[in-house]
Each structure stands twice: as structure tokens, then as C-alpha cells.
Design an enzyme around this catalytic site. Sequence first.
Site, PDB file in Angstrom:
ATOM      1  CG  ASP A 186      -2.129  -0.673   1.139  1.00 61.60           C
ATOM      2  OD1 ASP A 186      -2.417  -1.125   0.028  1.00 61.60           O
ATOM      3  OD2 ASP A 186      -2.859  -0.763   2.145  1.00 61.60           O
ATOM      4  CE  LYS A 221      -7.856   0.269  -0.992  1.00 63.10           C
ATOM      5  NZ  LYS A 221      -8.772   0.410   0.107  1.00 63.10           N
ATOM      6  CG  MET A 230      -8.192   7.622   7.215  1.00 64.29           C
ATOM      7  SD  MET A 230      -9.167   6.248   6.572  1.00 64.29           S
ATOM      8  CE  MET A 230      -9.682   5.431   8.077  1.00 64.29           C
TER       9      MET A 230
HETATM   10  N1  SAH Z   1      -4.027   0.433   9.210  1.00 67.62           N
HETATM   11  C1  SAH Z   1      -3.451   1.735   9.411  1.00 67.62           C
HETATM   12  C2  SAH Z   1      -4.432   2.863   9.217  1.00 67.62           C
HETATM   13  C3  SAH Z   1      -4.910   3.011   7.818  1.00 67.62           C
HETATM   14  S1  SAH Z   1      -6.037   4.316   7.636  1.00 67.62           S
HETATM   15  C4  SAH Z   1      -2.839   1.788  10.811  1.00 67.62           C
HETATM   16  O1  SAH Z   1      -3.019   0.867  11.597  1.00 67.62           O
HETATM   17  O2  SAH Z   1      -2.153   2.751  11.110  1.00 67.62           O
HETATM   18  C5  SAH Z   1      -5.024   5.599   7.018  1.00 67.62           C
HETATM   19  C6  SAH Z   1      -4.822   6.663   8.059  1.00 67.62           C
HETATM   20  O3  SAH Z   1      -3.885   6.239   9.024  1.00 67.62           O
HETATM   21  C7  SAH Z   1      -4.261   7.963   7.539  1.00 67.62           C
HETATM   22  O4  SAH Z   1      -5.256   8.767   6.960  1.00 67.62           O
HETATM   23  C8  SAH Z   1      -3.700   8.585   8.799  1.00 67.62           C
HETATM   24  O5  SAH Z   1      -4.737   9.131   9.581  1.00 67.62           O
HETATM   25  C9  SAH Z   1      -3.205   7.352   9.526  1.00 67.62           C
HETATM   26  N2  SAH Z   1      -1.763   7.133   9.328  1.00 67.62           N
HETATM   27  C10 SAH Z   1      -1.165   6.057   8.804  1.00 67.62           C
HETATM   28  N3  SAH Z   1       0.177   6.181   8.835  1.00 67.62           N
HETATM   29  C11 SAH Z   1       0.426   7.368   9.406  1.00 67.62           C
HETATM   30  C12 SAH Z   1       1.603   8.072   9.760  1.00 67.62           C
HETATM   31  N4  SAH Z   1       2.827   7.585   9.512  1.00 67.62           N
HETATM   32  N5  SAH Z   1       1.485   9.279  10.366  1.00 67.62           N
HETATM   33  C13 SAH Z   1       0.285   9.795  10.640  1.00 67.62           C
HETATM   34  N6  SAH Z   1      -0.860   9.181  10.331  1.00 67.62           N
HETATM   35  C14 SAH Z   1      -0.802   7.984   9.735  1.00 67.62           C
END
Ligand code: SAH
Length: 522
Positions: free
Chosen positions: A43, A65, A181
Site C-alpha cells: 500500500d 490507495k 483519516m
Molecule cells: N491500518 C493503518 C491505518 C490506515 S487508515 C494503521 O493501523 O495505522 C489511514 C490513516 O492512518 C491515515 O489517513 C492517517 O490518519 C493514519 N496514518 C497512517 N500512517 C500514518 C503516519 N505515519 N502518520 C500519521 N498518520 C498515519
Amino acid sequence: MSEQTSTKRAGKVYLVGAGPGDPGLITVRGKYLLGKAEVVVYDYLASPKLLKHVPKEAELIYAGKKGGVKHTHTQEEINQMLVDWALSGKTVVRLKGGDPFIFGRGGEEVEELANAGVDFEVVPGVTSATAAATYAGIPITHREYTASVAFITGHEDPTKPGSKIDWAKLATGAGTLVVYMGIKNLPIIVKNLIDNGRDPKTPVAVVRWASTPQQRSVVGTLETIAEIVQGAGIKPPALIIVGEVVTLRDTIDWFEKRPLFGKRIVVTRTREQASELMAGLEESGANCVEFSTIQIEPVESYEVLDEELDRLQEYHWILFTSLNAVNFFFQRLYSMGKDARDMKGPGIAAVGKATADLLMGYGVRADLLPSVFTGEGLAESLLDQGVEGRNILIPRAVKAREILPETLRGAGAQVTVAPVYQNVIPDGKREKLREQLESGDVDMVTFTSSSTVRNFLTMVGAADRAELDVLMRDVTIAAIGPITAKTVTDNGLQVHIQPESYTIPDLTHAIVEFYKAQKAGA
Ligand code: SAH
């Protein structure tokens, strides 16, 4: 046909959490599975650096995505792809940002696999909510502040009827709230929380690209954060952390406080490895860009070598003066249908221990190793043996110092130089470097040899001194030692950092001290 050969090996899908961004935050099991993968579907949020664990032959598929941008593959296509690869017998790793089962649609992907009868396993990951909090210096729970946390998606428009999120209960129901998000809907989210009874003065942090060198965070309150985020231009991916625990950041912010945090350092390299320097600088928070200034390539024609390979027995000595010379020599020897047995006869000399060790790997023991590991040293050792009238072959780079062949010829030897590889300045990265220098994105450049300086300047390609001065005006220059530093100043630039001893740890230390002093003075 036996039954065993007629049944196809069943494939399997491993849904693996990549962690929040820092490639070091994947689990040990996740890394192990990447090393066994035949297909990796990854991803946008999974660190591309993790792909270095994947075998070269594996198929890599970017599933895209990115919120707001056109999806590379629809979720249905991804689901179908996983099923198809697994049914064709492949070991598939589905690499997802953070934890696969937290707002990652991992549940849907696995349901699909289960329905299709495909074997699967799920490996959890460090989710971005806990990572963002930790890397922003915020303990997500703390005995004195909160005993509960809620993870919420901010993707849903909270004003739409039938929203699955009960903001009225959440607003005051959990001590710490973490919203994934939620950047686009931030103004509506904070309004909802306030309208539903959360104190408008509640502290809020927003953290973008958590745990990476690009991490950025801002702090405010429910009342002020939307404006702060807009003013700072913070875009997804970012997390919103709401709760009293945010105040602890004042005391325990650690990641962004590291001396090199936010510094973009271009590490130039030639043949010597840049990894030790990069690792040291990254440890202190730097955002390193590895910049190779030399590329090793085969020569256009092997005519000279090929002829000599047919009469190796006529030689008294073959001299190997670099690792590259050994590798390219043997590649050619093998491709001509020969091997180490065809080298019987001449004495073999190596310039140093590493070259001798590499030769041993090809099944050839070096007969001669000089006491000083340089071209001059090698020449001297051979002269001690007497070289008059001797036939000597030197496979080497197209351009190299002439001291060795000249000294030997001067002593009456017949020397044949066979070019087997060449050093070329890589073309591909020039533009990118120019762009970064022009936009002022580079804080520092490090040089570890005179050739890195010369090649770097060639690659920058400034038309004249004035242009070079403009491009390099905000760039700090670090040089490993006096010879390298002199090459820098000879080219009209200033050296800002030079360690007392010419070693990589000393250079790293000097750079850290430089920025520490700068911060203290600021
Ligand atoms: N499965 C992922 C989340 C996916 S949804 C997890 O467990 O982290 C995608 C959202 O995750 C983004 O819109 C943001 O809000 C958050 N996100 C993912 N990686 C990030 C990062 N390195 N820093 C800040 N927010 C992050």
C-alpha cells in the site's frame, strides 16, 4: 503420474502489518515473511524501504490507495488479485500500513480469502495511532490523565445521517481520542466534540508522517487546532490526538528533539560504503539521501582481455588491484567457458587482503600480497622478486593510476593492461539533485573522498562559480579529512565541518556537535 505431482501446491496469503512508517517498526515475523514472499501487494502507507527484504525474483504490486487521489486498484480488484495469486500456488504477502485490522480494510480482504477457501494468516503491526502519539512525545494513556482510549475514523462525514459514530457518547466517553483519516473533516470533528460536551480547551495534537524523518506535529486545543492545521498546511496522512495527555509532550517530546531531526543530508559515495555514515546520522534524526557519484560498469569491448585469456599460461604474473577487477575478470573468464583451472601457471598477486579473500572465493589463492596495500606497495614487492623479462597481466579499470604498470615496465617487464570495468558518473540522478539544491531542500552534503567532491560538482553541473555559489549558498559542507577538504576549497567552496580524525564515527560526531551548537546558539 503420481498423485503428489498432479496436485498443485496450495498458496497462502499473509496479511502483514508494515508498521507506521519507520521501516524498523515492522515485526520480526513480518520481516521473515517478506523474505519468503513470491508476490508482495503493498500500500501507499507501507514504507517502500521494507521492500528490500523481499527476494529479487518476487513480483511487486503497488496497490495504491491514497485518500483523495484516484485509486490504483479498487478494493474489489485487490481482493480478487490476492485470491488469484494464492490459487495459483504463490506465497503472497499483503503488506498494509500500520496494523492490517485497524481501519485498513484488512478484515474485508481476509473475509474474501476465507470465502474463496484460500489459506491465510494475519500478522499485526504497530498502528499509526500509538506510533504517532509515542513519536510526538505523548503517552496515549497515563495514570494521572486517562484510563481509556478510543480509535475513531474521521473519514465519515459526521453530519451525515446514519453515521456509525456516536459522537455524543464518544466526546466525553473516552479520555484520549485518536482520529484516523480526519484531516479533511477536522473542523466538523472538533465542532462535534465541543457541541457534545468536550471542553473546548482540551489539548489536541496533529501528527503527520509519524515515525519518519518527515514527521511534523502541531499542538492546539479543540477551539484552535483546525485553524492551526490549516495555517501550517498539514495534509494527510495525519492523526488527531485529543486529550489531556497531549500536555505531556512539553516534557517528553524526544523524537523531534534529536539533534539532526529535520535535517536533509546528502551523503555522497563512490565505491566505499556510505551505509555506516548514513546509519549514524539517521540515529540522530537526520533525513539522509544516499547519493552515488560513481557507477561501476562493464567495458564496451573485452577484446584485449579475451585474447589474453587464451594465452594465460604465457604469463608469469596476473595482478589484481581491486575487488571490481577480480569480479569482472572472473565474469568474463566464466563467460568464455573457462574457470579457475585455466589460471594454472602464472603467479597471482593481490593488492590487499580483501582482494585476496575475494580471489579465494573464486577458488584462486594469491601467491603474493604486498606489505603495504597500495599500487606502489605491490610494485615494490614484485620488484623484490625480480621482474625483468617477465610477462605481467593487469586486469583493471579503464582509467586508473599508471604507477604500477610504469614502475614494472621501467624494471624491464612486459606489461599488458586489460580494461575489464569502468567508473562512470551516473546520469539519472542529476536533475533530482539540481531540483533539490534549487529549492533549498538540502541542509548538508558530506564528502568522504576527493573523487566524491569532483563527481558531485560535475553532477551539479553549475555553469560557473556564481551559479555554484547560488546553488550551494545554504548548504553546509562536511569533509572527512584534509585532502578531501582541500579538493572542496580548491573548487571554490567552503568546508564547515571537518573532524580531527579521519574516520566515519568522528565525522558523524562532528556533524552532530555542529548542529547541537547551532541549536544552542539559536
Ligand atoms: N491500518 C493503518 C491505518 C490506515 S487508515 C494503521 O493501523 O495505522 C489511514 C490513516 O492512518 C491515515 O489517513 C492517517 O490518519 C493514519 N496514518 C497512517 N500512517 C500514518 C503516519 N505515519 N502518520 C500519521 N498518520 C498515519
